[in-house]
Design a protein around this motif. Structure first.
Motif, short mmCIF file in Angstrom:
data_model
loop_
_atom_site.label_atom_id
_atom_site.label_comp_id
_atom_site.label_asym_id
_atom_site.label_seq_id
_atom_site.Cartn_x
_atom_site.Cartn_y
_atom_site.Cartn_z
N HIS A 18 6.85 26.95 -23.85
CA HIS A 18 6.29 25.68 -23.36
C HIS A 18 6.86 24.54 -24.20
O HIS A 18 6.97 24.67 -25.43
CB HIS A 18 4.77 25.67 -23.52
CG HIS A 18 4.07 26.83 -22.88
ND1 HIS A 18 3.94 26.99 -21.53
CD2 HIS A 18 3.45 27.90 -23.44
CE1 HIS A 18 3.26 28.08 -21.26
NE2 HIS A 18 2.95 28.66 -22.41
N TRP A 19 7.17 23.45 -23.55
CA TRP A 19 7.60 22.25 -24.26
C TRP A 19 6.66 21.09 -23.95
O TRP A 19 6.25 20.90 -22.81
CB TRP A 19 9.03 21.87 -23.88
CG TRP A 19 10.07 22.70 -24.59
CD1 TRP A 19 10.50 23.95 -24.26
CD2 TRP A 19 10.80 22.32 -25.75
NE1 TRP A 19 11.44 24.38 -25.15
CE2 TRP A 19 11.65 23.40 -26.07
CE3 TRP A 19 10.83 21.18 -26.55
CZ2 TRP A 19 12.53 23.36 -27.16
CZ3 TRP A 19 11.70 21.14 -27.64
CH2 TRP A 19 12.53 22.22 -27.93
N TYR A 20 6.33 20.35 -25.01
CA TYR A 20 5.47 19.17 -24.92
C TYR A 20 6.16 18.03 -25.65
O TYR A 20 7.05 18.25 -26.47
CB TYR A 20 4.12 19.43 -25.61
CG TYR A 20 3.31 20.57 -25.06
CD1 TYR A 20 2.27 20.32 -24.17
CD2 TYR A 20 3.58 21.88 -25.42
CE1 TYR A 20 1.51 21.36 -23.65
CE2 TYR A 20 2.84 22.94 -24.90
CZ TYR A 20 1.81 22.67 -24.02
OH TYR A 20 1.06 23.69 -23.51
N ARG A 21 5.70 16.84 -25.36
CA ARG A 21 6.13 15.72 -26.19
C ARG A 21 4.95 14.81 -26.46
O ARG A 21 4.00 14.73 -25.67
CB ARG A 21 7.29 14.95 -25.57
CG ARG A 21 6.93 14.03 -24.44
CD ARG A 21 8.14 13.18 -24.08
NE ARG A 21 7.90 12.37 -22.89
CZ ARG A 21 8.80 11.55 -22.37
NH1 ARG A 21 10.01 11.47 -22.90
NH2 ARG A 21 8.51 10.83 -21.30
N GLN A 22 5.04 14.13 -27.59
CA GLN A 22 3.99 13.21 -28.00
C GLN A 22 4.63 11.85 -28.27
O GLN A 22 5.36 11.67 -29.25
CB GLN A 22 3.27 13.73 -29.25
CG GLN A 22 2.06 12.90 -29.62
CD GLN A 22 1.20 13.59 -30.67
OE1 GLN A 22 1.60 14.60 -31.24
NE2 GLN A 22 0.04 13.05 -30.92
N LEU A 23 4.36 10.92 -27.39
CA LEU A 23 4.86 9.56 -27.56
C LEU A 23 4.04 8.85 -28.64
O LEU A 23 2.89 9.21 -28.88
CB LEU A 23 4.77 8.79 -26.24
CG LEU A 23 5.66 9.34 -25.11
CD1 LEU A 23 5.25 8.75 -23.78
CD2 LEU A 23 7.13 9.03 -25.40
N PRO A 24 4.62 7.87 -29.29
CA PRO A 24 3.89 7.18 -30.37
C PRO A 24 2.54 6.65 -29.91
O PRO A 24 2.44 6.03 -28.85
CB PRO A 24 4.83 6.03 -30.75
CG PRO A 24 6.19 6.50 -30.33
CD PRO A 24 5.98 7.34 -29.11
N GLY A 25 1.51 6.98 -30.66
CA GLY A 25 0.17 6.50 -30.35
C GLY A 25 -0.53 7.21 -29.20
O GLY A 25 -1.60 6.79 -28.77
N ARG A 26 0.07 8.29 -28.70
CA ARG A 26 -0.50 9.03 -27.57
C ARG A 26 -0.77 10.47 -27.96
O ARG A 26 -0.30 10.95 -28.99
CB ARG A 26 0.49 9.04 -26.38
CG ARG A 26 0.98 7.68 -25.95
CD ARG A 26 0.00 7.02 -25.02
NE ARG A 26 0.55 5.84 -24.39
CZ ARG A 26 1.25 5.84 -23.26
NH1 ARG A 26 1.51 6.98 -22.64
NH2 ARG A 26 1.70 4.70 -22.76
#
Length: 101
Positions: free
Chosen positions: A41-49
């Motif tokens: 699984h791949w996820y991403r976390q944008l700044p402040g989210r």
């Protein structure tokens, strides 16, 4: 490098990767203990989210639409790569891979 434990599985990723806007980049994940039935699984976390899900696969390549690119899982299952075709400034984020059902 950082390691994230998910149950018995462990993955490793490079601390950082850089590219210029519009230049493709491959973000790699090492998963040497992966079992054949584990999803990557791949996820991403944008700044402040909070983290958001991107894509998952067991073995086949999967096309990614947002952002445009591909997930590729190595034939031996020991690594995967998230390939971003045309990264933009807004794609700057922390990208995580994880193993699981």
């Amino acid at each position: 490098s950082s390691a994230v434990a998910v149950g018995r599985a462990q993955v490793q990723q490079e601390p950082s990767a850089e590219t210029t806007e519009g230049t493709a980049i491959s973000i790699n994940c090492s998963q040497p203990n992966r079992k054949s039935y584990d999803y990557v699984h791949w996820y991403r976390q944008l700044p402040g989210r909070g983290p958001t899900f991107l894509v998952s696969s067991i073995k086949e390549s999967k096309e990614l639409h947002v952002p445009p690119g591909w997930l590729r899982v190595a034939a031996d299952g020991r690594s995967s790569a998230l390939w971003l075709a045309r990264p933009r400034r807004g794609d700057a984020a922390v990208y995580y891979c994880a193993l699981g059902d």
